[in-house]
Design an enzyme around this catalytic site. Structure first.
Site, PDB file in Angstrom:
ATOM      1  N   GLU A 200       5.552   5.698   2.637  1.00  0.00           N
ATOM      2  CA  GLU A 200       4.762   6.019   1.455  1.00  0.00           C
ATOM      3  C   GLU A 200       5.174   7.296   0.715  1.00  0.00           C
ATOM      4  O   GLU A 200       4.371   8.225   0.562  1.00  0.00           O
ATOM      5  CB  GLU A 200       3.275   6.049   1.826  1.00  0.00           C
ATOM      6  CG  GLU A 200       2.802   4.683   2.283  1.00  0.00           C
ATOM      7  CD  GLU A 200       1.313   4.597   2.552  1.00  0.00           C
ATOM      8  OE1 GLU A 200       0.644   5.640   2.653  1.00  0.00           O
ATOM      9  OE2 GLU A 200       0.810   3.461   2.674  1.00  0.00           O
ATOM     10  N   GLU A 342       2.867  -2.847   4.625  1.00  0.00           N
ATOM     11  CA  GLU A 342       1.462  -2.582   4.937  1.00  0.00           C
ATOM     12  C   GLU A 342       0.577  -3.236   3.889  1.00  0.00           C
ATOM     13  O   GLU A 342       0.858  -3.175   2.695  1.00  0.00           O
ATOM     14  CB  GLU A 342       1.153  -1.077   4.961  1.00  0.00           C
ATOM     15  CG  GLU A 342       1.805  -0.318   6.089  1.00  0.00           C
ATOM     16  CD  GLU A 342       1.407   1.165   6.084  1.00  0.00           C
ATOM     17  OE1 GLU A 342       0.390   1.508   5.425  1.00  0.00           O
ATOM     18  OE2 GLU A 342       2.103   1.966   6.714  1.00  0.00           O
TER      19      GLU A 342
END
Length: 530
Positions: A200, A342
């Site tokens: 991320e 995810e």
């Protein structure tokens, strides 16, 4: 892992440690056998928007995240529960998850790093092992079940995530060198298929004073695309067979728009942390080894942050166009494969169930659909929960039912089998022997290992071991077989990945049980008394 931000991304904070026992340090690894069936044969590579195996067959990774190694525990969460680590992997595979994405922090890789939060009654084989040695065991066992493993550099330190791939205390050189170490450690082991380089990357600072990860901006200190090339090529220099998984950013500029100035005309279109790959077509990641690049966006629901599109009047019909824009175009235009690293939700809001159903439909059905690893197995993910419930054994059936049609089980996973029925069970010619070892005991329960040897002259295929327990003793969990109990009789049936017991060969069935410690009685191999 994830918590909301009022500026349009998803902040990630996933730490919940728990009580447990201790573990110390050392080093070793053993390669697992090449995965077959649901996850293909040999190492994987890319072809257009597909992932293919060494024979060219299309592979769809339908996996799950098991986190903890990136936290202060430095190893998998749930090892404090009453479900042994093998039992948890058995359950994941039996549900149809063919790939395991494993987050870690660089802290867990340091010499002398110690793992914590381990129930040594249930997992005595992990006591005294380093985080890397525990990882070795999980990889080895998962590989034996036909599962694949993706390693995910989730955090530089256990303290939390970072917008950039480096921090003031963890340099880019450390990030790359640790990746090279892992690539060398698992070289020759096709269970481990690749590296998710940094979790991320996201924006920081308010434009024009951006300090976060950009895509294609050309600033070597902030351009995530350039950093992914440096790390990816360094890894491929050590292990050219790995796939390189590259996440997106949140805002391509690397900075947040000034949402407080009332002027939205120049505000940038930002997405989830790691979820914005809008500039990947114009600024692709360039790797020195062809057919190794997989783009890996993240995608979340309102339990993480209530993005504007969740409240649009045309919801959920608006979702496919949003996904197309941020990352789906890469798959639809045959530019590169997508592996959604995810996605998840508590499903507490009815909109989230609709979101998950639509997202799974968007990925496509069957082997040609987009790959994914669901977040998460862990029930202790604060803003999504998990597939496992709080006992780390029971399953969230609502979530699982939505995912199930898209899962392709590993061979040996115990899910719906794409293969033809197995051979008729055979009887051992010459008998068998059985030896029992009590591994541990505690008030109200015990752990044991039953080793059965085929002393006959022919293989037993498929094999099945039965034994009797006295009244009051009940099975809690088992591994190395599908272990069930009916009345006082326990049956350990051969797993698909090890159906045949050769003449002279042995199998060791592990279990935990409730009740007074008792040795198995009347042990039989395919009906023949041992």
């Amino acid at each position: 892992m994830h918590r909301p931000t009022a500026l349009g991304g998803a902040l990630t904070a996933l730490a919940t440690a728990a009580a447990g026992v201790l573990v110390a340090a050392a080093v070793s690894t053993s390669p697992a056998a090449a995965a077959v069936g649901g996850t293909g044969i040999g190492y994987l590579r890319t072809s257009g928007n597909k992932i293919v195996d060494s024979t060219g067959a299309t592979v769809r990774l339908t996996g799950i995240n098991w986190f903890g190694m990136e936290t202060d525990n430095k190893t998998f969460h749930g090892l404090w529960s009453s479900n042994p680590w093998r039992g948890q992997l058995d359950k994941m595979a039996s549900l149809g998850y063919n790939t395991l994405r494993i987050p870690y922090s660089n802290d867990a890789l340091k010499p002398g790093a110690t793992a914590s939060g381990i129930n040594d009654y249930v997992n005595p084989d992990l006591v005294g092992l380093s985080p890397l040695q525990i990882l070795d065991k999980v990889i080895d066992y998962a590989g034996g079940k036909g599962m694949r493993v993706i390693l995910d550099r989730h955090r530089p330190t256990a303290a939390g995530q970072s917008a950039l791939w480096y921090t003031s205390t963890v340099s880019e050189a450390t990030w790359i060198n640790d990746w090279k170490m892992l690539a060398q450690r698992y070289a020759g082991n096709p269970t481990v298929i690749g590296a998710d380089l940094h979790n991320e990357p996201h924006a920081e600072g308010t434009n024009p004073a951006a300090t976060g990860a950009c895509w294609g901006c050309g600033d070597t200190a902030r351009d995530w695309r350039l950093a992914a090339e440096r790390a990816g090529n360094a890894i491929l220099g050590v292990q050219p067979n790995w796939l390189i998984f590259v996440e997106g950013v949140s805002c391509p500029s690397g900075g947040l728009s000034n949402v407080w100035d009332g002027d939205t005309s120049n505000d940038e279109d930002c997405g989830w942390w790691g979820g914005n790959l809008t500039r990947a077509k114009d600024f692709p990641v360039r790797l020195n080894v062809a057919n190794r690049l997989v783009y890996s966006p993240h995608e979340y629901a309102t339990s993480v942050y209530r993005q504007a599109w969740f409240d649009a009047p045309d919801y959920p019909a608006n979702l496919p166009a949003i996904w197309d824009k941020y990352w789906g175009y890469l798959h639809k235009q045959n530019i590169a494969p997508i592996m959604m690293g995810e996605f998840g939700s508590t499903l507490a809001d009815p909109k989230d169930k609709v979101w998950l159903e639509n997202l799974m439909a968007y990925t496509g059905t069957g082997v040609n659909g987009m790959s994914f690893t669901y977040w998460s197995w862990n029930p202790n993910s604060g803003d999504t929960g998990g597939i496992a419930l709080d006992d780390w054994t029971s399953i969230n059936t609502t979530k699982q039912a939505i995912l199930q049609p898209y899962l392709i089980p590993p061979v040996g996973g115990g899910g719906p089998s794409p293969t033809t029925p197995g051979p008729t069970p055979t009887t051992p010619t010459g008998g068998c022997t059985a030896t029992y070892k009590q591994v541990n005991a505690w008030q109200g329960g015990f752990q044991g290992e039953l080793t059965v040897k085929n002393t006959g002259t022919a293989a037993v295929n498929p094999w099945s071991v039965t034994w009797a327990w006295p009244s009051g003793v009940s099975l809690a969990s088992g591994w190395n077989a599908t272990v069930t109990q009916s009345g006082s009789t326990v049956t350990a049936a051969a797993p698909d990945w090890s159906r045949s017991l050769a003449a002279g060969a042995s199998v060791t069935i592990g279990f935990t049980a409730n009740g007074a410690a008792s040795a198995p009685g009347t042990v039989k191999l395919n009906g023949t008394a041992c």
